[in-house]
Design a protein around this motif. Structure first.
Motif, PDB file in Angstrom:
ATOM      1  N   THR A   8       0.963  -1.337   0.013  1.00  0.00           N
ATOM      2  CA  THR A   8      -0.216   0.020   0.102  1.00  0.00           C
ATOM      3  C   THR A   8       0.799   1.261  -0.048  1.00  0.00           C
ATOM      4  OG1 THR A   8      -0.086   0.349   2.204  1.00  0.00           O
ATOM      5  CG2 THR A   8      -1.607  -1.224   1.503  1.00  0.00           C
ATOM      6  N   THR A   9       0.193   2.345  -0.181  1.00  0.00           N
ATOM      7  CA  THR A   9       1.031   3.639  -0.035  1.00  0.00           C
ATOM      8  C   THR A   9      -0.075   4.390   0.977  1.00  0.00           C
ATOM      9  OG1 THR A   9      -0.204   4.617  -1.793  1.00  0.00           O
ATOM     10  CG2 THR A   9       1.985   3.787  -2.367  1.00  0.00           C
ATOM     11  N   THR A  10       0.875   5.382   1.580  1.00  0.00           N
ATOM     12  CA  THR A  10       0.028   6.272   2.679  1.00  0.00           C
ATOM     13  C   THR A  10       0.354   7.741   2.342  1.00  0.00           C
ATOM     14  OG1 THR A  10       0.328   4.463   4.371  1.00  0.00           O
ATOM     15  CG2 THR A  10       0.069   6.726   5.010  1.00  0.00           C
ATOM     16  N   PRO A  11      -0.665   8.404   2.132  1.00  0.00           N
ATOM     17  CA  PRO A  11      -0.424   9.942   2.057  1.00  0.00           C
ATOM     18  C   PRO A  11      -0.409  10.617   3.296  1.00  0.00           C
ATOM     19  CG  PRO A  11      -2.796   9.532   1.713  1.00  0.00           C
ATOM     20  CD  PRO A  11      -2.027   8.181   1.985  1.00  0.00           C
ATOM     21  N   VAL A  12       0.657  11.555   3.466  1.00  0.00           N
ATOM     22  CA  VAL A  12       0.602  12.442   4.750  1.00  0.00           C
ATOM     23  C   VAL A  12       1.675  13.451   4.595  1.00  0.00           C
ATOM     24  CG1 VAL A  12       2.667  11.000   5.928  1.00  0.00           C
ATOM     25  CG2 VAL A  12       1.112  12.328   7.109  1.00  0.00           C
ATOM     26  N   GLY A  13       1.256  14.705   4.986  1.00  0.00           N
ATOM     27  CA  GLY A  13       2.323  16.008   4.872  1.00  0.00           C
ATOM     28  C   GLY A  13       2.416  15.990   3.242  1.00  0.00           C
ATOM     29  N   PRO A  14       3.743  16.112   3.057  1.00  0.00           N
ATOM     30  CA  PRO A  14       3.861  16.524   1.480  1.00  0.00           C
ATOM     31  C   PRO A  14       3.919  15.451   0.750  1.00  0.00           C
ATOM     32  CG  PRO A  14       5.989  16.472   2.883  1.00  0.00           C
ATOM     33  CD  PRO A  14       4.941  16.189   3.798  1.00  0.00           C
ATOM     34  N   ALA A  15       3.896  14.268   0.994  1.00  0.00           N
ATOM     35  CA  ALA A  15       4.353  13.133   0.063  1.00  0.00           C
ATOM     36  C   ALA A  15       3.487  11.814   0.449  1.00  0.00           C
ATOM     37  CB  ALA A  15       5.560  12.813   0.188  1.00  0.00           C
ATOM     38  N   ARG A  16       3.306  10.788  -0.348  1.00  0.00           N
ATOM     39  CA  ARG A  16       3.095   9.635  -0.228  1.00  0.00           C
ATOM     40  C   ARG A  16       4.182   8.635  -0.056  1.00  0.00           C
ATOM     41  NH1 ARG A  16       0.913   6.859  -4.582  1.00  0.00           N
ATOM     42  NH2 ARG A  16       1.709   8.500  -6.057  1.00  0.00           N
ATOM     43  N   PHE A  17       3.917   7.755   0.921  1.00  0.00           N
ATOM     44  CA  PHE A  17       4.971   6.766   1.357  1.00  0.00           C
ATOM     45  C   PHE A  17       4.634   5.237   0.971  1.00  0.00           C
ATOM     46  CE2 PHE A  17       5.505  10.368   4.348  1.00  0.00           C
ATOM     47  CZ  PHE A  17       6.828  10.494   4.365  1.00  0.00           C
ATOM     48  N   GLY A  18       5.530   4.762   0.428  1.00  0.00           N
ATOM     49  CA  GLY A  18       5.531   3.265   0.255  1.00  0.00           C
ATOM     50  C   GLY A  18       6.734   2.731   0.738  1.00  0.00           C
ATOM     51  N   VAL A  19       6.639   1.250   0.691  1.00  0.00           N
ATOM     52  CA  VAL A  19       7.641   0.466   1.252  1.00  0.00           C
ATOM     53  C   VAL A  19       7.973  -0.798   0.263  1.00  0.00           C
ATOM     54  CG1 VAL A  19       8.886  -0.799   3.237  1.00  0.00           C
ATOM     55  CG2 VAL A  19       7.243   1.127   3.803  1.00  0.00           C
ATOM     56  N   ARG A  20       9.080  -0.714  -0.177  1.00  0.00           N
ATOM     57  CA  ARG A  20       9.206  -1.938  -1.271  1.00  0.00           C
ATOM     58  C   ARG A  20       9.528  -3.185  -0.738  1.00  0.00           C
ATOM     59  NH1 ARG A  20      12.504   0.510  -5.567  1.00  0.00           N
ATOM     60  NH2 ARG A  20      10.648   1.275  -6.344  1.00  0.00           N
ATOM     61  N   TRP A  21      10.611  -3.222   0.160  1.00  0.00           N
ATOM     62  CA  TRP A  21      10.654  -4.443   1.185  1.00  0.00           C
ATOM     63  C   TRP A  21      11.354  -4.082   2.390  1.00  0.00           C
ATOM     64  CZ3 TRP A  21      15.565  -3.839   2.587  1.00  0.00           C
ATOM     65  CH2 TRP A  21      16.768  -3.257   1.502  1.00  0.00           C
TER      66      TRP A  21
END
Length: 274
Positions: A8-21
């Motif tokens: 999944t990705t998570t939007p917060v503040g100035p960006a969206r975050f994802g984690v590849r591994w």
């Protein structure tokens, strides 16, 4: 702060975050993807637990990792404020299952097994069985959040006609036939119920049926009612193995005492009889 779950990705503040591994290491590390809202470019940062990385003009930290299995986890990232004192991570890291396989099965042995079972094995389970022929847990294992416990004395069944308690064909007579239809195959008897896979092609999932539901008359109507209570544990045999976790003492759930004859739902059986 943002919590990013796998896939999944998570939007917060100035960006969206994802984690590849993620990797439990040591050291614990992850590849965190930052996707600024005002840019088409994304940025990948390989960081260890506690390390910081840039998000635009801000600084963020890989603050925690909590894992239910190799494929089910969440990463916590937190903006670093001036004078911040880093809080120690509290997440639980996944530990690889410690299983001892019994060997391998060739195609002739697999075909003989299917003939004895009177059913074809699900493709993924068949592949796992060919490479392992069942497996014995080195220590007690569980699946976090589920009432599933495997002991070293109760392995995943394989082809062991010389020792019926560990044999897959014998298991159907002993564990399946009194309770379930031939549409299912029992692959293990756990401390609190049975693990089963479908004998119908196209269904690769692993299911669990509670011992509290293994009561009632041995007839097709009662078997159908029990099968409606099957609970999916994993989408495939390999995902199931990935979710198995060696059990620590602090993993043990509170003890529960059930009176004799207790079952999970009075609607389990169409005739309502125990």
């Amino acid at each position: 702060m943002a919590v990013v779950q796998n896939n999944t990705t998570t939007p917060v503040g100035p960006a969206r975050f994802g984690v590849r591994w993620v990797d439990v290491g040591p050291p614990v590390c992850a590849e965190i993807i930052v996707m600024p809202f005002r840019s088409e470019e994304s940025f990948a940062h390989e960081v260890t637990l506690g390390e910081t990385f840039p998000v635009g003009e801000e600084t963020w930290r890989f603050a925690d990792l909590d894992m239910s299995s190799a494929d089910d986890w969440e990463v916590t990232v937190r903006r670093v404020d001036e004078g911040e004192v880093m809080e120690p991570p509290t997440g639980r890291l996944w530990k690889r299952a410690r299983l001892r396989p019994y060997g391998q099965l060739d195609e002739t042995q697999l075909q003989s097994l299917e003939a004895a079972l009177g059913a074809q094995l699900p493709r993924g389970y068949r592949l796992w069985l060919s490479r392992n022929n069942g497996a014995q847990p080195e220590v007690t294992h569980h699946i976090p959040g589920m009432p599933i416990v495997l002991f070293p004395t109760a392995p995943l069944f394989g082809v062991h006609p010389e020792y019926p308690p560990f044999d897959l064909v014998h298991a159907q007579r002993r564990h399946r036939d009194p309770w379930l239809s031939r549409a299912w195959l029992v692959i293990a008897s756990t401390a609190s119920g049975l693990l089963v896979v479908s004998a119908e092609l196209g269904n690769e999932s692993v299911y669990f049926v509670s011992e509290l539901d293994l009561v009632g008359p041995p007839d097709p109507a009662a078997a159908a009612a029990r099968e409606r209570k099957l609970r999916a544990v994993a989408w495939s045999m390999y995902e199931f193995i990935g979710r198995l976790t060696p059990m620590e003492l602090d993993h043990l759930p509170p003890a529960e005492i059930h009176p004799p004859g207790t079952f999970t739902d009075p609607r389990n059986y169409e005739n309502g009889q125990l």
